[in-house]
Design a protein around this motif. Sequence first.
Motif, PDB file in Angstrom:
ATOM      1  N   ALA A  42      22.223  85.765 -12.248  1.00  0.00           N
ATOM      2  CA  ALA A  42      22.618  85.413 -13.897  1.00  0.00           C
ATOM      3  C   ALA A  42      21.624  86.083 -14.825  1.00  0.00           C
ATOM      4  O   ALA A  42      22.245  86.794 -15.667  1.00  0.00           O
ATOM      5  N   THR A  43      20.122  86.168 -14.525  1.00  0.00           N
ATOM      6  CA  THR A  43      19.370  86.863 -15.284  1.00  0.00           C
ATOM      7  C   THR A  43      19.409  88.436 -15.027  1.00  0.00           C
ATOM      8  O   THR A  43      19.352  89.086 -16.141  1.00  0.00           O
ATOM      9  N   GLU A  44      19.761  88.742 -13.828  1.00  0.00           N
ATOM     10  CA  GLU A  44      20.064  90.232 -13.836  1.00  0.00           C
ATOM     11  C   GLU A  44      21.324  90.626 -14.602  1.00  0.00           C
ATOM     12  O   GLU A  44      21.211  91.772 -15.079  1.00  0.00           O
ATOM     13  N   ALA A  45      22.264  89.822 -14.549  1.00  0.00           N
ATOM     14  CA  ALA A  45      23.537  90.177 -15.723  1.00  0.00           C
ATOM     15  C   ALA A  45      22.982  90.252 -16.864  1.00  0.00           C
ATOM     16  O   ALA A  45      23.513  91.301 -17.845  1.00  0.00           O
ATOM     17  N   TRP A  46      22.070  89.442 -17.633  1.00  0.00           N
ATOM     18  CA  TRP A  46      21.627  89.458 -18.959  1.00  0.00           C
ATOM     19  C   TRP A  46      20.990  90.671 -19.020  1.00  0.00           C
ATOM     20  O   TRP A  46      21.106  91.278 -20.294  1.00  0.00           O
ATOM     21  N   MET A 219      36.914 101.204 -25.685  1.00  0.00           N
ATOM     22  CA  MET A 219      35.699 100.603 -25.441  1.00  0.00           C
ATOM     23  C   MET A 219      35.656  99.469 -24.217  1.00  0.00           C
ATOM     24  O   MET A 219      34.785  99.349 -23.675  1.00  0.00           O
ATOM     25  N   TRP A 220      36.839  98.945 -23.962  1.00  0.00           N
ATOM     26  CA  TRP A 220      37.066  97.989 -22.897  1.00  0.00           C
ATOM     27  C   TRP A 220      36.664  98.663 -21.549  1.00  0.00           C
ATOM     28  O   TRP A 220      36.151  98.009 -20.742  1.00  0.00           O
ATOM     29  N   GLU A 221      37.025  99.834 -21.590  1.00  0.00           N
ATOM     30  CA  GLU A 221      36.935 100.617 -20.134  1.00  0.00           C
ATOM     31  C   GLU A 221      35.706 101.126 -20.186  1.00  0.00           C
ATOM     32  O   GLU A 221      35.134 101.303 -19.053  1.00  0.00           O
ATOM     33  N   LEU A 222      35.119 101.916 -21.447  1.00  0.00           N
ATOM     34  CA  LEU A 222      34.122 102.875 -21.339  1.00  0.00           C
ATOM     35  C   LEU A 222      32.732 102.354 -20.655  1.00  0.00           C
ATOM     36  O   LEU A 222      32.308 102.904 -19.633  1.00  0.00           O
ATOM     37  N   TYR A 223      32.204 101.371 -21.193  1.00  0.00           N
ATOM     38  CA  TYR A 223      30.792 100.979 -20.791  1.00  0.00           C
ATOM     39  C   TYR A 223      30.652 100.155 -19.540  1.00  0.00           C
ATOM     40  O   TYR A 223      29.721  99.911 -18.759  1.00  0.00           O
ATOM     41  N   ALA A 224      32.117  99.682 -19.176  1.00  0.00           N
ATOM     42  CA  ALA A 224      32.082  98.777 -17.965  1.00  0.00           C
ATOM     43  C   ALA A 224      31.996  99.917 -16.836  1.00  0.00           C
ATOM     44  O   ALA A 224      31.375  99.695 -15.747  1.00  0.00           O
ATOM     45  N   ILE A 353      30.936  93.571 -23.759  1.00  0.00           N
ATOM     46  CA  ILE A 353      30.236  92.494 -23.101  1.00  0.00           C
ATOM     47  C   ILE A 353      30.873  91.819 -22.061  1.00  0.00           C
ATOM     48  O   ILE A 353      30.633  91.465 -21.197  1.00  0.00           O
ATOM     49  N   PHE A 354      32.204  91.671 -22.460  1.00  0.00           N
ATOM     50  CA  PHE A 354      32.874  90.777 -21.644  1.00  0.00           C
ATOM     51  C   PHE A 354      33.557  91.776 -20.522  1.00  0.00           C
ATOM     52  O   PHE A 354      33.634  91.244 -19.406  1.00  0.00           O
ATOM     53  N   SER A 355      34.084  92.984 -20.792  1.00  0.00           N
ATOM     54  CA  SER A 355      34.421  93.706 -19.567  1.00  0.00           C
ATOM     55  C   SER A 355      33.152  94.273 -18.692  1.00  0.00           C
ATOM     56  O   SER A 355      33.533  94.108 -17.286  1.00  0.00           O
ATOM     57  N   ILE A 356      32.158  94.324 -19.217  1.00  0.00           N
ATOM     58  CA  ILE A 356      30.958  94.662 -18.267  1.00  0.00           C
ATOM     59  C   ILE A 356      30.930  93.380 -17.214  1.00  0.00           C
ATOM     60  O   ILE A 356      30.283  93.547 -16.082  1.00  0.00           O
ATOM     61  N   ASN A 357      30.859  92.177 -17.787  1.00  0.00           N
ATOM     62  CA  ASN A 357      30.465  90.991 -17.340  1.00  0.00           C
ATOM     63  C   ASN A 357      31.647  90.383 -16.251  1.00  0.00           C
ATOM     64  O   ASN A 357      31.447  89.703 -15.330  1.00  0.00           O
ATOM     65  N   LEU A 358      32.818  91.140 -16.484  1.00  0.00           N
ATOM     66  CA  LEU A 358      33.915  90.630 -15.676  1.00  0.00           C
ATOM     67  C   LEU A 358      34.152  91.285 -14.521  1.00  0.00           C
ATOM     68  O   LEU A 358      34.442  90.689 -13.374  1.00  0.00           O
ATOM     69  N   ILE A 359      33.386  92.532 -14.391  1.00  0.00           N
ATOM     70  CA  ILE A 359      33.604  93.479 -13.281  1.00  0.00           C
ATOM     71  C   ILE A 359      32.767  92.630 -12.193  1.00  0.00           C
ATOM     72  O   ILE A 359      33.420  92.383 -11.043  1.00  0.00           O
ATOM     73  N   PRO A 360      31.655  92.308 -12.182  1.00  0.00           N
ATOM     74  CA  PRO A 360      30.923  91.428 -10.896  1.00  0.00           C
ATOM     75  C   PRO A 360      31.450  90.166 -10.766  1.00  0.00           C
ATOM     76  O   PRO A 360      31.499  89.804  -9.556  1.00  0.00           O
TER      77      PRO A 360
END
Length: 406
Positions: A42-46, A219-224, A353-360
């Motif tokens: 959890a903290t690693e995701a943060w 941006m939904w795609e890029l940073y993820a 923030i949402f797309s980055i965290n949805l991937i894992p």
Amino acid sequence: MKNGKWWALFLIAVAELFALSLWFSASVIVQELRDLWALTPATEAWVTASVPIGFVIGALFSSYLGIADRFNTRKVFAVSALAGALLNLLLIFSQSAWIGIALRILTGVTLAGVYPTAVKLLSQWFPKKRGVAIGILIAALTLGSSLPHFIVIFFLAVNWQMVIVTSSILALTAAFIVYFLLKDAPGSPGKTPFSFKLIRKVVKNKPVMLANYGYFGHMWELYAMWTWLPVFLTASFTAQTTEVSTWFIALASFISIGIAGGVGCVVGGLVADKIGRAYLTIISMGVSGVCAILIGFTFGQSIWLTFALAVIWGIFVISDSAQFSAAVSEFADVEYVGTALTFQMCIGFLITIFSINLIPLLQGTVGWQWVFSLLSIGPVLGIISMVKFKSYEISDSAQKASNKAT
């Protein structure tokens, strides 16, 4: 004047490259931080999401107060880069995950004073035909964001703190360049009086908002993609062979994200000035969306096949990014262009923030073969918006041609 504006572009691009090395400076050493800070999943995701969270906070604050339009843009950039460098440097003294995460959030806040203000600086130096100029700027941002992957190749074996120190020195150099070497653009506007109406004007400007909607899909795609592609490459390469080295994976990540992306930005800027921003963004999002779907099928297959598709994705995922900013800077009135750019990036990075965290979260369920397909949703929605934006671009071009003829 001609030499002056290209020299200014060079200085702004170099400063942007150096300052944006702060973005992923902690992400590339997360394995070392995992032991030092006793990170949980959890903290690693943060740690990964903290910088975009801070960027959103900073961009929201800046756009709400109109900071980019009320104060000297060049000085806002310099002060922000300086503050970011110092906050990043404090990471080497942190012994707690939550203190480190707080520092990363604050670093993200400072970067909200770097990226949008750099785009506004260029709009001042390039009032017309700024597609190539902003393309070069975004190329510098792309290289800067991926620079920690390159730094790791040299310093991680020596000491993880050197990665942090190097990125902080680069950001300090960026502040020096913009404050002492860069001059204000000729005829650049002075301070704009503060008004809450600035945001309202942005929202009511239809072509600006269509460009924003296209940017949000992008941006939904890029940073993820930038965040998780190195992890995907590591998993894919090691599934194919256990003999792949860490430095090769870092180099492959740097080439796919930084080098390929930088080339894509510059070429995208050249093409956009010829065929129009709308067409360029539609083509770029179409190709990147297809790559997001296809790359999962190469998982565990030939390293070179995966790498080749990653490079293609790296080119097209960012080749249109500059054009959304350029579109906003052209259709927004000069009195609120800085606020408009900051607003665009604020919402855009909130989406990341949402797309980055949805991937894992989904990777454990659907696997690497399918998880990146989620990112193709953004390009599809972005294409729809830019098809509508195209009519405004055509009308604007016709108006400018008519004015020139008369």
